[in-house]
Each structure stands twice: as C-alpha cells, then as structure tokens.
Design a protein around this motif. Structure first.
Motif, PDB file in Angstrom:
ATOM      1  N   ASP A 138       0.831  -1.214   0.000  1.00  0.00           N
ATOM      2  CA  ASP A 138       0.000   0.000   0.000  1.00  0.00           C
ATOM      3  C   ASP A 138       0.864   1.262   0.000  1.00  0.00           C
ATOM      4  O   ASP A 138       0.576   2.218  -0.724  1.00  0.00           O
TER       5      ASP A 138
ATOM      6  N   LYS B 224       2.291   1.712  -3.447  1.00  0.00           N
ATOM      7  CA  LYS B 224       1.271   2.154  -4.398  1.00  0.00           C
ATOM      8  C   LYS B 224       0.958   3.641  -4.218  1.00  0.00           C
ATOM      9  O   LYS B 224       0.828   4.380  -5.203  1.00  0.00           O
ATOM     10  N   THR B 225       0.840   4.047  -2.975  1.00  0.00           N
ATOM     11  CA  THR B 225       0.572   5.468  -2.708  1.00  0.00           C
ATOM     12  C   THR B 225       1.670   6.350  -3.276  1.00  0.00           C
ATOM     13  O   THR B 225       1.410   7.359  -3.935  1.00  0.00           O
TER      14      THR B 225
ATOM     15  N   LYS C 257       1.550   6.378  -7.208  1.00  0.00           N
ATOM     16  CA  LYS C 257       0.456   7.178  -7.773  1.00  0.00           C
ATOM     17  C   LYS C 257       0.653   8.664  -7.489  1.00  0.00           C
ATOM     18  O   LYS C 257       0.181   9.512  -8.237  1.00  0.00           O
ATOM     19  N   GLY C 258       1.325   8.961  -6.389  1.00  0.00           N
ATOM     20  CA  GLY C 258       1.540  10.355  -6.023  1.00  0.00           C
ATOM     21  C   GLY C 258       2.788  10.947  -6.640  1.00  0.00           C
ATOM     22  O   GLY C 258       2.738  11.509  -7.726  1.00  0.00           O
TER      23      GLY C 258
ATOM     24  N   ARG D 268       6.647   4.988   5.493  1.00  0.00           N
ATOM     25  CA  ARG D 268       5.214   5.083   5.273  1.00  0.00           C
ATOM     26  C   ARG D 268       4.477   3.847   5.784  1.00  0.00           C
ATOM     27  O   ARG D 268       3.323   3.922   6.209  1.00  0.00           O
TER      28      ARG D 268
END
Lengths: 196, 196
Positions: free
Chosen positions: A17, A20-21, A24-25, A39
């Motif tokens: 997760d 992925k964050t 995408k960011g 994170r």
DNA sequence: TAGGAAGAATTAACACTGTTAATTATATTA
DNA sequence: TAATATAATTAACAGTGTTAATTCTTCCTA
C-alpha cells in the motif's frame, strides 16, 4: 500455522500500500526502501524479511494497478456501443489512465526488472494489456465479420505498439508539447488504424 | 584566448568519448561519474568543471550517436530502390542499430532528463529522428503521387510510434521472446502500414 | 507461571550513487 | 622569479540498496 500466513499477508500489504501510494503520487523517482518503510511504519530492513528486494516489491503492485486500470476503463466505456466504437473508447480511457498516473506508466514500461525469470508472467501481463482489454470487442468484430481473425491480430499489435510509443514520447519526453495536441495525434492515429 | 577553448574542447572530448564507450558497451546502468572520470583519466570532480551535471554529459552524446545511426543507415540502404521500398529498408536498419546498442536506446527514449528547458532541441531531435531519416523518400513519394502530403504525415507519425513501441517492448521487456519473432512482427507491422 | 527457544524487527555497517566546498597543484602573467 | 589566476583534486555530505549482527517480542513447554 494459518495465523502466521494472515500476519505475513497483512504486513506485505502495508508495504505494498505504501508503495502504491508513492507511485500514484510522487512517482517512481520518489521510491526508496527507507521512504516506503517509513510510510509502512517499519524499519527499512524489515522490508527484506518480506520481499527479496525493492524491485520485487515494486512489481507486485503491477497486478493491482492493472486491475484498477481495467476497472477505470469499464466505468469510462460502459455507455459506448459495441465493436470498433468501443475499442476506440477503451484505448482512449487506457491512455487517460496512464496520463493521469505517469508513475504507473514508468513502472509498467520503463522500470528495469531485476530478476527476469520469475517476472515473466508480469511482463506478459503488461505486454498483452491492451489486447486483453479489447479482446471481447475483437471477438465481437470477428463474429460480426467486421474484420477477419488474422487482420484483428495485426491490428491488436499495431494498437499495442502505437499507444506505447505515443505514451512514451508524451510522458517521458514531453512530446507533443501540450495535452490537446497529444490527444489530437492519438485520435488521428487510432482512427487511421481502425477506420478502413 | 583561443588556446583555452581548444583545451576546453579537448577535455570535454575525453569525457564524452569515455561516456560513449560505456554507453555502447555496458550500457546506461554502468554509467557513473567516477566510472566515466576513471576512463577519461581525470578525477570525478573534474567532470563538474566541464559539465553542469552527469545528465548534461550523457545527453551531449545524443548528437554523436544520432549522426552515427544516420551513417549506419546510409550504408545499409545504399542499394535499395527509392520510395516505399527505401523507407522500409531505412526503418529496418534503424531498428537494427538500436537492437545492437540497447544502451543507446535507453539514452534516447528511456533516460529521464534533468533540466528539460535547454534540452528541448535534443528531445526534438530524438522525436523526429525517423521522420528525418525518411524525409527525402517521403517527398519523393509525394512528388511521384504515391501518397498525398497529408497521408504521409499520418504515416510518419504511425511509423515513429509503432517502432518506438516495438523497440520498447523488445529491448526493455524482452517481448517478443526471441529476435526472429521480433523481426517477423516488425516486418508485419511495417508492411501493414506501408502497403495499401 | 517462568524460562528457553524461535521468530521478527531493528541498528550498524558497507559499497555504491551524485554533488559541492575546501584544498592542492599547475600554468600564466607581471 | 614572484604573484596571481585557473585547473584538478581530495574530503565530505546526503542519498541509494543490501546484509550481518543485535535486540526485542512472541510462543510453547517444563
């Protein structure tokens, strides 16, 4: 113990997760072992208790993103009429998805893979993504005698390569120089392939 | 002093040559400031007296490689008959060049650029490379009324994108899985675009 | 319940990366 | 030759991925 497996899966999930964050960011360039671990709420070395290396972790995300991309396209193209028209809509949505998330484009097409052997299926999934997204419509077109089976294969490959090239130039090289020009060119290319 | 300029140019040349050798040999992943400087016979910090940063140095090589690529294609296609046939030959040679030097492909299409502003001309050179290599033959085809000017523009773009996509998948993702399959697919795609 | 064994998570360390400031060496000019 | 300007170097910093050694936690058995 099944309990261990649940915990293991959960922890892997935290790392995935977090990755992925970040992808995408801020994109692929912001990815680092320490960044991800921060994170995820773990030390950086803990990552290596659950993944072989950072590339391993990064490429685990491909499956999720691919599913997300397919879902996005389903929503965008629900109202499109079947056949060639729907293929056009699918490709447009596909392009839209990667323009929105250039970090995911980097991951899918640009990022080098460490160990090619056990990533074969991932590579294959990426390679045939557009084919798979359109496959229903292609069989529809073949059944309706709009195109022959052989012609469909060539067109699949042409779309696969043209779209990859267009995205590569636009996302990675900033060409064409603005979004509208890029969309116009993409439209023009897709039409030239599909209308005959 | 003109003497200074000669020296400056010479030293820059040493770094550029070292970088080019590395790129053609072990590829982009082997490139580092210390690696280049070692090969050039200087300390790593000296590099910064002659280039803004390592990306600056790396992208200086694009010009040379582009000229080399053009020269390679001239030799390979000297005997080809003019028109569509020659365009086919040029594209085949173009593909051959980048398959031979995957490190140069990485540099041209994959490597991120640090400061986009003053690299605009370099990006443009890369983007329009296939167009430029074929431009003589396209004008020939237009003059001979083989294709219209508008159609030629669309075909140029299609070739540009299809070839970029094919090379991206083959060089960076190992798809198709062997060279013969890749060549067959490339042939098939080019023919589908050019023969109508 | 206490103690020991197994497991997971962490810190410290290594070998790299690009880049910059301070220092040394070289060359040029007065 | 001495002073100055310029070029090249070393040392250092902050970052990267990865591994070994160490600490901490959990679990099971005596």
């Amino acid at each position: 113990m099944i309990k261990k497996e649940i915990q293991e899966k959960r922890i892997r999930g935290y790392f995935i997760d977090a990755t992925k964050t970040l992808l995408k960011g801020e994109g692929l360039k912001s990815i680092s072992v320490r960044n991800i671990a921060d994170r995820a709420g773990y030390s950086y070395a803990t990552l290596y208790n659950h993944f072989n290396d950072i590339k391993d972790l990064i490429f685990v995300c491909v499956n999720d993103f691919q599913a997300e991309c397919a879902e996005f396209i389903r929503n965008e193209t629900a109202a499109s009429p079947r056949g060639i028209e729907k293929i056009r809509a699918i490709i447009n949505a596909y392009v839209k998805y990667f323009v929105q998330y250039p970090g995911i484009f980097d991951l899918f097409f640009l990022e080098k893979i460490s160990d090619i052997t056990n990533k074969q299926s991932t590579v294959e999934m990426i390679y045939y993504l557009t084919d798979r997204l359109c496959s229903e419509e292609w069989t529809y077109c073949i059944d309706e005698k709009i195109v022959s089976a052989g012609e469909a294969e060539t067109l699949k490959a042409e779309i696969r390569n043209v779209i990859a090239g267009l995205l590569l130039f636009y996302i990675n090289r900033g060409y064409p120089e603005n979004y509208q020009e890029f969309i116009n060119l993409t439209q023009n290319q897709i039409n030239h392939i599909l209308d005959r």
